[in-house]
Design a protein around this motif. Structure first.
Motif, short mmCIF file in Angstrom:
data_model
loop_
_atom_site.label_atom_id
_atom_site.label_comp_id
_atom_site.label_asym_id
_atom_site.label_seq_id
_atom_site.Cartn_x
_atom_site.Cartn_y
_atom_site.Cartn_z
N ILE A 181 12.21 1.92 1.32
CA ILE A 181 11.75 2.70 0.16
C ILE A 181 11.01 1.73 -0.76
CG2 ILE A 181 12.46 4.02 -1.86
CD1 ILE A 181 14.96 4.86 -0.28
N LEU A 182 9.78 2.08 -1.09
CA LEU A 182 9.00 1.29 -2.05
C LEU A 182 8.80 2.11 -3.32
CD1 LEU A 182 6.20 -0.22 0.25
CD2 LEU A 182 8.20 -1.40 -0.65
N LEU A 183 9.17 1.52 -4.44
CA LEU A 183 9.01 2.19 -5.74
C LEU A 183 8.19 1.29 -6.65
CD1 LEU A 183 12.71 3.39 -6.23
CD2 LEU A 183 10.76 4.79 -5.54
N PRO A 184 7.10 1.81 -7.19
CA PRO A 184 6.26 0.98 -8.08
C PRO A 184 7.03 0.50 -9.31
CG PRO A 184 5.12 3.00 -7.47
CD PRO A 184 6.54 3.15 -7.04
N THR A 215 0.85 -1.19 0.00
CA THR A 215 0.00 0.00 0.00
C THR A 215 0.88 1.24 0.00
OG1 THR A 215 -1.71 -1.17 1.24
CG2 THR A 215 -1.83 1.23 1.21
N ILE A 216 0.71 2.08 -1.01
CA ILE A 216 1.47 3.33 -1.12
C ILE A 216 0.48 4.48 -1.17
CG2 ILE A 216 3.06 4.67 -2.54
CD1 ILE A 216 4.32 2.12 -3.48
N ASN A 217 0.52 5.31 -0.13
CA ASN A 217 -0.38 6.47 -0.04
C ASN A 217 -1.84 6.07 -0.23
OD1 ASN A 217 1.90 8.09 0.33
ND2 ASN A 217 2.11 8.48 -1.87
N GLY A 218 -2.22 4.98 0.42
CA GLY A 218 -3.62 4.53 0.39
C GLY A 218 -4.01 3.72 -0.82
N LYS A 219 -3.08 3.50 -1.76
CA LYS A 219 -3.39 2.73 -2.96
C LYS A 219 -2.62 1.41 -2.96
CE LYS A 219 -4.24 6.82 -5.83
NZ LYS A 219 -3.83 7.57 -7.05
N ARG A 220 -3.28 0.37 -3.43
CA ARG A 220 -2.65 -0.94 -3.49
C ARG A 220 -1.83 -1.05 -4.77
NH1 ARG A 220 -1.98 -4.04 0.93
NH2 ARG A 220 -2.14 -6.26 0.54
#
Length: 361
Positions: free
Chosen positions: A351-354, A279-284
């Motif tokens: 750090i998570l990067l799409p 989940t990144i800023n509320g988005k899966r």
């Protein structure tokens, strides 16, 4: 047509099967507060089978929580249901989770029992916390930007006036105007750093490990003591879309903070992995590249952990508190997420990067 006896037998069979089908963890205690039943969902949550839990006291699970024997005994006496929304259960040293618990009194074979329903809420709690921290960070950033502009404008006028005045003064008096100009420049530089990077990232495809290796190279040239950097890379990570310089700066700020917090006996680990369903800023996001910067130093003081990414917050007495705030801004520009988990002996920045997923034609 079904008889009453048939209906009662059918009802009993459904009731007996129902507990085993529930996704909610169910635990039943007898009147002595010993465990007499756990359904499969509870076995999965506790990582223990019914055979290993049967007959053991409730305190086996709920030690050091608000679900005490006295409260459960009172429930049996009064029949009044109790609910606790955030119970932290440490069933074993390595297994810790937060649950919402409802306890009620039920009868089996005309004997009062306690029915406990547990719902794990760690993920929901983490998402709510991250959304709240993101909102607070955005509010703090907007406030800083507003203040920075209000400060920067009169500073320009002050510096200009000092330059004009400097031409009318003798050499001795010019020392005062030189100090005004020097301090105005220092404050302007601080304001610019508070405002953070304002250029949009130049996105291209890069190997994440080449970025990390450049960070290691910069650190090796500049660090004052020999902190050991351990590389734990996943070579299967595909090229990521990023601004190489900005991502390098974000990681470098975190690594430099770690170096300042540890000594020669400690290590820093740069770790990369593929992470699914984050989940990144509320988005899966289905697929992400995860960069972890881990050190085994003393940890971050608990009182600043919730505000760690705010401007001017620092655990270092000589720090400006801008490095992590800038890193947060840079990662946000990449539609990613920066988070931190810290305890004594283990601090991990993630750090998570799409990742762009390939589409089949």
């Amino acid at each position: 047509m079904a008889t009453r006896q048939d209906i009662l037998a059918l009802k009993k069979s459904y009731q007996e099967a129902l507990a085993n089908q529930l996704v909610t963890a169910v635990i039943i205690l007898n009147s002595n507060l010993d465990i007499v039943y756990v359904n499969p969902a509870a076995e999965a949550l506790l990582i223990k089978s019914l055979a290993k839990l049967y007959g053991r006291p409730a305190s086996t699970i709920f030690a050091n929580t608000t679900i005490t024997d006295s409260r459960l005994t009172q429930l049996l006496d009064s029949g009044q249901e109790l609910t606790d929304s955030e119970v932290v259960i440490e069933f074993t040293e390595s297994h810790r989770f937060t649950a919402e618990i409802t306890a009620s009194s039920v009868e089996f074979n005309q004997v009062a029992h306690v029915l406990l329903e547990l719902k794990q809420i760690d993920q929901q709690k983490q998402i709510s916390l991250e959304v709240f921290q993101q909102q607070q960070w955005l509010a703090a950033r907007d406030l800083i930007k507003g203040l920075a502009h209000e400060i920067k404008n009169p500073l320009g006028g002050l510096r200009g006036a000092a330059q004009l005045l400097n031409k009318e003064l003798n050499e001795t008096q010019q020392e005062y105007t030189a100090m005004i100009i020097e301090q105005a420049d220092r404050l302007t530089n601080l304001v610019d750093r508070l405002l953070g990077p304002n250029q949009l990232p130049q996105i291209q495809q890069h190997n994440v490990h080449s970025v990390l290796e450049k960070v290691c190279q910069v650190v090796s040239f500049s660090q004052l003591h020999e902190s050991k950097i351990i590389r734990d890379y996943d070579p299967s990570i595909p090229l990521i879309e990023c601004d190489q310089e900005k991502l390098q700066q974000a990681v470098l700020n975190i690594v430099n903070n770690a170096i300042q917090a540890i000594n020669d006996e400690h290590t820093i680990t740069l770790k990369t992995r593929i992470a699914n369903n984050k989940t990144i800023n509320g988005k899966r996001v289905k697929l992400t590249a995860q960069i972890s910067i881990i050190d085994n130093g003393p940890g971050i003081p608990p009182h600043i952990q919730d505000t760690l990414f705010y401007p001017m917050v620092s655990g270092n007495s000589n720090g400006t508190g801008l490095g992590l705030s800038i890193s947060q801004t840079l990662i946000n520009q990449h539609q990613g997420k920066l988070s931190c988990h810290s305890r004594p002996g283990h601090t991990e920045f993630i750090i998570l990067l799409p990742l762009q997923q390939k589409t089949e034609h």
